[in-house]
Write an enzyme that holds these catalytic residues in place. Sequence first.
Site, PDB file in Angstrom:
ATOM      1  N   LYS A  33       0.932  -1.073  -0.174  1.00  0.00           N
ATOM      2  CA  LYS A  33       0.171  -0.058   0.154  1.00  0.00           C
ATOM      3  C   LYS A  33       0.925   1.184   0.014  1.00  0.00           C
ATOM      4  O   LYS A  33       1.696   1.313   0.929  1.00  0.00           O
ATOM      5  CB  LYS A  33      -0.832   0.099   1.307  1.00  0.00           C
ATOM      6  CG  LYS A  33      -1.817   0.886   1.139  1.00  0.00           C
ATOM      7  CD  LYS A  33      -2.512   1.505   2.463  1.00  0.00           C
ATOM      8  CE  LYS A  33      -1.789   2.504   2.960  1.00  0.00           C
ATOM      9  NZ  LYS A  33      -2.411   3.381   3.841  1.00  0.00           N
ATOM     10  N   ASP A  60      -3.390   4.184  -2.009  1.00  0.00           N
ATOM     11  CA  ASP A  60      -4.326   4.977  -0.928  1.00  0.00           C
ATOM     12  C   ASP A  60      -4.296   6.285  -0.957  1.00  0.00           C
ATOM     13  O   ASP A  60      -3.899   6.800   0.191  1.00  0.00           O
ATOM     14  CB  ASP A  60      -4.157   3.992   0.325  1.00  0.00           C
ATOM     15  CG  ASP A  60      -5.115   4.365   1.312  1.00  0.00           C
ATOM     16  OD1 ASP A  60      -6.116   4.623   1.196  1.00  0.00           O
ATOM     17  OD2 ASP A  60      -4.732   4.263   2.632  1.00  0.00           O
ATOM     18  N   LEU A  61      -5.008   6.859  -1.765  1.00  0.00           N
ATOM     19  CA  LEU A  61      -5.077   8.279  -1.730  1.00  0.00           C
ATOM     20  C   LEU A  61      -6.486   8.973  -1.108  1.00  0.00           C
ATOM     21  O   LEU A  61      -6.445  10.172  -1.082  1.00  0.00           O
ATOM     22  CB  LEU A  61      -4.535   8.969  -2.922  1.00  0.00           C
ATOM     23  CG  LEU A  61      -3.203   8.741  -3.386  1.00  0.00           C
ATOM     24  CD1 LEU A  61      -2.606   9.221  -4.915  1.00  0.00           C
ATOM     25  CD2 LEU A  61      -2.151   8.921  -2.287  1.00  0.00           C
ATOM     26  N   LYS A  62      -7.464   8.201  -1.019  1.00  0.00           N
ATOM     27  CA  LYS A  62      -8.751   8.543  -0.564  1.00  0.00           C
ATOM     28  C   LYS A  62      -9.202   9.861  -1.032  1.00  0.00           C
ATOM     29  O   LYS A  62      -9.446  10.643  -0.185  1.00  0.00           O
ATOM     30  CB  LYS A  62      -8.534   8.812   0.985  1.00  0.00           C
ATOM     31  CG  LYS A  62      -7.928   7.560   1.999  1.00  0.00           C
ATOM     32  CD  LYS A  62      -8.135   7.645   3.208  1.00  0.00           C
ATOM     33  CE  LYS A  62      -7.869   6.414   4.125  1.00  0.00           C
ATOM     34  NZ  LYS A  62      -6.508   6.068   4.059  1.00  0.00           N
ATOM     35  N   ASP A  65     -13.933  14.753  -3.387  1.00  0.00           N
ATOM     36  CA  ASP A  65     -14.035  15.936  -3.877  1.00  0.00           C
ATOM     37  C   ASP A  65     -15.498  15.703  -4.612  1.00  0.00           C
ATOM     38  O   ASP A  65     -16.317  14.800  -4.691  1.00  0.00           O
ATOM     39  CB  ASP A  65     -12.882  16.474  -4.826  1.00  0.00           C
ATOM     40  CG  ASP A  65     -12.853  17.951  -4.979  1.00  0.00           C
ATOM     41  OD1 ASP A  65     -13.744  18.651  -5.075  1.00  0.00           O
ATOM     42  OD2 ASP A  65     -11.718  18.559  -4.697  1.00  0.00           O
ATOM     43  N   PRO A  67     -17.852  15.124  -8.096  1.00  0.00           N
ATOM     44  CA  PRO A  67     -17.766  13.933  -8.874  1.00  0.00           C
ATOM     45  C   PRO A  67     -16.773  14.160 -10.087  1.00  0.00           C
ATOM     46  O   PRO A  67     -15.877  13.197 -10.261  1.00  0.00           O
ATOM     47  CB  PRO A  67     -19.314  13.770  -9.371  1.00  0.00           C
ATOM     48  CG  PRO A  67     -20.204  14.327  -8.432  1.00  0.00           C
ATOM     49  CD  PRO A  67     -19.377  15.398  -7.709  1.00  0.00           C
ATOM     50  N   THR A  69     -14.352  16.222 -10.472  1.00  0.00           N
ATOM     51  CA  THR A  69     -12.772  16.127 -10.096  1.00  0.00           C
ATOM     52  C   THR A  69     -12.237  14.847  -9.583  1.00  0.00           C
ATOM     53  O   THR A  69     -11.150  14.629  -9.938  1.00  0.00           O
ATOM     54  CB  THR A  69     -12.807  17.313  -8.849  1.00  0.00           C
ATOM     55  OG1 THR A  69     -13.155  18.558  -9.175  1.00  0.00           O
ATOM     56  CG2 THR A  69     -11.335  17.646  -8.346  1.00  0.00           C
ATOM     57  N   THR A 124     -10.552   3.601  10.637  1.00  0.00           N
ATOM     58  CA  THR A 124     -10.701   2.627  11.687  1.00  0.00           C
ATOM     59  C   THR A 124      -9.887   3.189  13.075  1.00  0.00           C
ATOM     60  O   THR A 124     -10.089   2.483  14.037  1.00  0.00           O
ATOM     61  CB  THR A 124      -9.853   1.381  11.341  1.00  0.00           C
ATOM     62  OG1 THR A 124      -8.557   2.048  10.608  1.00  0.00           O
ATOM     63  CG2 THR A 124     -10.355   0.408  10.485  1.00  0.00           C
ATOM     64  N   ARG A 182      -4.389  -5.932  14.144  1.00  0.00           N
ATOM     65  CA  ARG A 182      -3.170  -6.202  15.168  1.00  0.00           C
ATOM     66  C   ARG A 182      -3.216  -7.745  15.790  1.00  0.00           C
ATOM     67  O   ARG A 182      -4.101  -8.090  16.279  1.00  0.00           O
ATOM     68  CB  ARG A 182      -3.558  -5.121  16.244  1.00  0.00           C
ATOM     69  CG  ARG A 182      -3.492  -3.715  16.000  1.00  0.00           C
ATOM     70  CD  ARG A 182      -2.117  -3.395  15.665  1.00  0.00           C
ATOM     71  NE  ARG A 182      -1.731  -1.802  15.409  1.00  0.00           N
ATOM     72  CZ  ARG A 182      -1.637  -1.460  14.184  1.00  0.00           C
ATOM     73  NH1 ARG A 182      -2.167  -2.186  13.319  1.00  0.00           N
ATOM     74  NH2 ARG A 182      -1.624  -0.125  14.292  1.00  0.00           N
ATOM     75  N   ARG A 212       2.360  -0.781  10.995  1.00  0.00           N
ATOM     76  CA  ARG A 212       3.406  -0.702  11.984  1.00  0.00           C
ATOM     77  C   ARG A 212       3.964  -1.946  12.667  1.00  0.00           C
ATOM     78  O   ARG A 212       4.796  -2.285  13.161  1.00  0.00           O
ATOM     79  CB  ARG A 212       2.799   0.243  13.096  1.00  0.00           C
ATOM     80  CG  ARG A 212       3.085   1.703  12.771  1.00  0.00           C
ATOM     81  CD  ARG A 212       2.154   2.809  13.451  1.00  0.00           C
ATOM     82  NE  ARG A 212       0.914   2.788  13.045  1.00  0.00           N
ATOM     83  CZ  ARG A 212       0.012   3.527  13.318  1.00  0.00           C
ATOM     84  NH1 ARG A 212       0.332   4.468  14.251  1.00  0.00           N
ATOM     85  NH2 ARG A 212      -1.722   3.253  13.118  1.00  0.00           N
TER      86      ARG A 212
HETATM   87  O1  C5P Z   1       0.264   1.074  10.958  1.00  0.00           O
HETATM   88  P1  C5P Z   1      -1.098   0.451  10.546  1.00  0.00           P
HETATM   89  O2  C5P Z   1      -1.035  -1.165  10.672  1.00  0.00           O
HETATM   90  O3  C5P Z   1      -2.065   0.985  11.591  1.00  0.00           O
HETATM   91  O4  C5P Z   1      -1.370   1.118   9.374  1.00  0.00           O
HETATM   92  C1  C5P Z   1      -2.799   0.973   8.579  1.00  0.00           C
HETATM   93  C2  C5P Z   1      -2.720   1.450   7.454  1.00  0.00           C
HETATM   94  O5  C5P Z   1      -3.947   1.826   6.837  1.00  0.00           O
HETATM   95  C3  C5P Z   1      -2.276   2.865   7.258  1.00  0.00           C
HETATM   96  O6  C5P Z   1      -1.514   3.354   6.021  1.00  0.00           O
HETATM   97  C4  C5P Z   1      -3.590   3.798   7.234  1.00  0.00           C
HETATM   98  O7  C5P Z   1      -3.528   5.124   6.518  1.00  0.00           O
HETATM   99  C5  C5P Z   1      -4.572   2.968   6.423  1.00  0.00           C
HETATM  100  N1  C5P Z   1      -5.769   2.975   6.838  1.00  0.00           N
HETATM  101  C6  C5P Z   1      -6.602   3.106   7.948  1.00  0.00           C
HETATM  102  N2  C5P Z   1      -7.798   3.042   8.059  1.00  0.00           N
HETATM  103  C7  C5P Z   1      -8.581   3.203   7.198  1.00  0.00           C
HETATM  104  C8  C5P Z   1      -8.256   3.172   5.813  1.00  0.00           C
HETATM  105  C9  C5P Z   1      -6.588   3.188   5.819  1.00  0.00           C
HETATM  106  O8  C5P Z   1      -5.940   2.775   8.858  1.00  0.00           O
HETATM  107  N3  C5P Z   1      -9.929   3.472   7.098  1.00  0.00           N
END
Ligand code: C5P
Length: 234
Positions: A33, A60-62, A65, A67, A69, A124, A182, A212
């Site tokens: 990602k 993942d640039l989310k 804006d 439609p 754009t 999340t 996790r 992480r």
């Molecule tokens: O380090 P960690 O496991 O928390 O990383 C989760 C990744 O998922 C991050 O890059 C974060 O930008 C991405 N993310 C997120 N929640 C979302 C969408 C993407 O944590 N809803």
Amino acid sequence: MADERLIVALDFHTADDAKKLVDELGDEVNFYKVGMELFYSVGAEIIHWLKARDKKIFLDLKLHDIPNTVAGGLCSLMNLGADILNVHASGGFTMMKTAAQALHDEAAKRGVACPKLIAVTILTSINQAEWYGALKISEQVADFAKIAQSAGLDGVVASPQEAKLIRDTCGENFLIVTPGVRPAGANIDDQSRIATPAAALANGATHLVIGRPIRAAQNPREAAQKILAEMRGV
Ligand code: C5P
């Protein structure tokens, strides 16, 4: 063949750090990602580098804006050849439908594969106490997933805690990409709505985005191998 249900988040400032982790993980990981931290600092270079190594990419640039754009932005990003692109579901049905249609039309015009388009439901990191919406988080996530599906998107990003509800709501043929994963006992960092890798998959997630717990481990390759071993059981 690496388990492509695992997507490792390359949340770094520099291309060198990202490349070092990819080299360290080697054949264990095939899907990465690239998010705003890395892309805003190094741009397309890292995408080209990953593609030259046959890695799959979730860019993942989310986008969020109006439609026209978002549709234009996605068509520009399509040039890079990422496998998955995304938008925020809160941008609305019309934004998502316009974006999905534009991507399909542009891919057909260019004769290239259309990237999957998925929608971020609710981050999340947000918990119920912080949530500002009228519906419960889980209800809002399921609602966003239904709207994204009817707008022609391929799936959603959501917490592993909502994966089962989304699977039940949207059926089998729908990507559910879950960050907030996790391993038992790991630091939860800034995430809130979390689950273990095995629980996320058992709940119906198709892909796990993990940053992480792998990136910050003393031995990232070993950390990835442990997660992959847990995933194999599901
Ligand atoms: O380090 P960690 O496991 O928390 O990383 C989760 C990744 O998922 C991050 O890059 C974060 O930008 C991405 N993310 C997120 N929640 C979302 C969408 C993407 O944590 N809803």
